[in-house]
Scaffold this active site. Structure first.
Site, mmCIF file in Angstrom:
data_model
loop_
_atom_site.group_PDB
_atom_site.id
_atom_site.type_symbol
_atom_site.label_atom_id
_atom_site.label_comp_id
_atom_site.label_asym_id
_atom_site.label_seq_id
_atom_site.Cartn_x
_atom_site.Cartn_y
_atom_site.Cartn_z
ATOM 1 N N CYS A 1 0.460 -1.378 -0.149
ATOM 2 C CA CYS A 1 -0.400 -0.306 0.360
ATOM 3 C C CYS A 1 0.999 1.467 -0.007
ATOM 4 O O CYS A 1 1.656 1.657 1.252
ATOM 5 C CB CYS A 1 -0.875 0.289 1.529
ATOM 6 S SG CYS A 1 -1.525 1.578 1.523
ATOM 7 N N GLU A 2 0.831 2.394 -1.048
ATOM 8 C CA GLU A 2 1.460 3.636 -1.364
ATOM 9 C C GLU A 2 1.223 4.617 0.028
ATOM 10 O O GLU A 2 1.836 5.261 0.840
ATOM 11 C CB GLU A 2 1.093 3.787 -2.281
ATOM 12 C CG GLU A 2 0.034 4.155 -2.259
ATOM 13 C CD GLU A 2 -0.364 5.328 -3.897
ATOM 14 O OE1 GLU A 2 -0.948 6.391 -4.184
ATOM 15 O OE2 GLU A 2 0.472 4.510 -4.992
ATOM 16 N N HIS A 3 0.114 4.363 0.542
ATOM 17 C CA HIS A 3 -0.544 5.080 2.057
ATOM 18 C C HIS A 3 0.733 4.688 3.020
ATOM 19 O O HIS A 3 0.770 5.967 3.833
ATOM 20 C CB HIS A 3 -1.656 5.346 1.960
ATOM 21 C CG HIS A 3 -2.477 5.805 1.382
ATOM 22 N ND1 HIS A 3 -3.785 5.385 1.083
ATOM 23 C CD2 HIS A 3 -2.304 6.288 -0.204
ATOM 24 C CE1 HIS A 3 -4.364 5.679 -0.380
ATOM 25 N NE2 HIS A 3 -3.594 6.807 -0.864
ATOM 26 N N HIS A 4 0.538 3.381 3.547
ATOM 27 C CA HIS A 4 1.527 2.981 4.624
ATOM 28 C C HIS A 4 2.905 2.456 4.661
ATOM 29 O O HIS A 4 3.561 1.640 5.711
ATOM 30 C CB HIS A 4 0.788 2.257 5.704
ATOM 31 C CG HIS A 4 -0.548 3.538 6.236
ATOM 32 N ND1 HIS A 4 -2.291 3.094 5.411
ATOM 33 C CD2 HIS A 4 -0.352 4.517 6.816
ATOM 34 C CE1 HIS A 4 -2.860 4.120 5.809
ATOM 35 N NE2 HIS A 4 -2.343 4.317 7.371
ATOM 36 N N GLN B 1 -4.910 -0.968 -4.164
ATOM 37 C CA GLN B 1 -5.551 -1.985 -5.601
ATOM 38 C C GLN B 1 -6.682 -1.653 -6.452
ATOM 39 O O GLN B 1 -6.251 -2.309 -7.495
ATOM 40 C CB GLN B 1 -6.323 -3.030 -4.270
ATOM 41 C CG GLN B 1 -6.986 -3.770 -5.097
ATOM 42 C CD GLN B 1 -7.562 -4.680 -3.719
ATOM 43 O OE1 GLN B 1 -7.682 -4.608 -2.603
ATOM 44 N NE2 GLN B 1 -8.567 -5.892 -4.039
ATOM 45 N N HIS C 1 -5.962 -6.712 3.595
ATOM 46 C CA HIS C 1 -4.479 -5.404 4.070
ATOM 47 C C HIS C 1 -4.211 -5.296 5.259
ATOM 48 O O HIS C 1 -5.056 -5.100 5.947
ATOM 49 C CB HIS C 1 -5.388 -4.081 3.306
ATOM 50 C CG HIS C 1 -5.266 -3.577 1.776
ATOM 51 N ND1 HIS C 1 -4.636 -2.951 0.958
ATOM 52 C CD2 HIS C 1 -6.438 -3.806 0.919
ATOM 53 C CE1 HIS C 1 -5.852 -2.419 -0.361
ATOM 54 N NE2 HIS C 1 -6.175 -3.454 -0.369
ATOM 55 N N CYS D 1 -2.347 -2.687 6.499
ATOM 56 C CA CYS D 1 -2.842 -1.667 6.878
ATOM 57 C C CYS D 1 -4.256 -1.015 7.885
ATOM 58 O O CYS D 1 -4.884 -0.134 8.520
ATOM 59 C CB CYS D 1 -2.757 -0.525 5.810
ATOM 60 S SG CYS D 1 -3.655 -0.643 4.677
#
Length: 190
Positions: free
Chosen positions: A79-82, A120, A148, A150
């Protein structure tokens, strides 16, 4: 050709993170951690700079025009956010239009796309668009199901949750019967 990962910068950054959380990066158990993390990032982000369309450049001329489905292709991504992993299964279907791809090529495309920081939803769209374009297919259907971390190990902490995304192109988007056949082939026996 993919750009080289700057392992030296990763090692320095991991060392800084360890210091920032109050750890001693020189203690025995952590001494080699920056190097391990640098090697890991080189591996898990190996899709960066790679053209995911390359595996689909080799095709075979074939009059077959019924659905081709490869389901349960396992993948792992981040995940590019976390920068935490998400992992699951990809189901990839297409309706050929005079040419087919080797089945392993579809799995290779999933592998390349999954080996980069991302969402995703984007991976699902990119996979469908790429197959549609490269194969000139009559239609493409892609469904990804993933867990996920995250969501399961931090934040809301809901283990067992599953995110499902889909992208339908051509006949799969336009024809309800074709889409229903895909769903039955994927989920009918479960």
């Amino acid at each position: 050709m993919p750009e080289a990962v700057d392992q030296k910068r990763i090692r320095a950054a991991v060392r800084e993170i360890l210091l920032a959380v109050g750890e001693n990066p020189d203690r025995e158990g952590l001494k080699e951690t920056p190097d391990r993390i640098a090697r890991m990032y080189t591996e898990i982000f190996s899709g960066l700079g790679n053209d995911a369309g390359t595996p689909l450049r080799k095709t075979f001329t074939e009059k077959y025009d019924e659905m081709v489905l490869v389901r349960d292709i396992s993948f792992e991504s981040f995940c590019e956010h976390h920068l935490l992993p998400f992992y699951g299964k990809a189901h990839v279907a297409y309706l050929p239009n005079g040419k087919i791809a080797g089945l392993s090529k579809l799995a290779r495309v999933v592998e390349i796309l999954s080996r980069r920081p991302q969402l995703q939803e984007r991976m699902t769209e990119d996979l469908a668009d790429l197959i549609m374009k490269q194969l000139g297919a009559q239609g493409v259907g892609v469904i990804l199901e993933a867990t996920h971390t995250c969501m399961t190990i931090r934040g809301i902490r809901k283990p067992g949750s599953l995110c499902t995304t889909s992208a339908m192109r051509g006949a799969f988007a336009e024809n309800a019967a074709t889409r229903a056949e895909l769903m039955a082939l994927i989920y009918g026996g479960r």
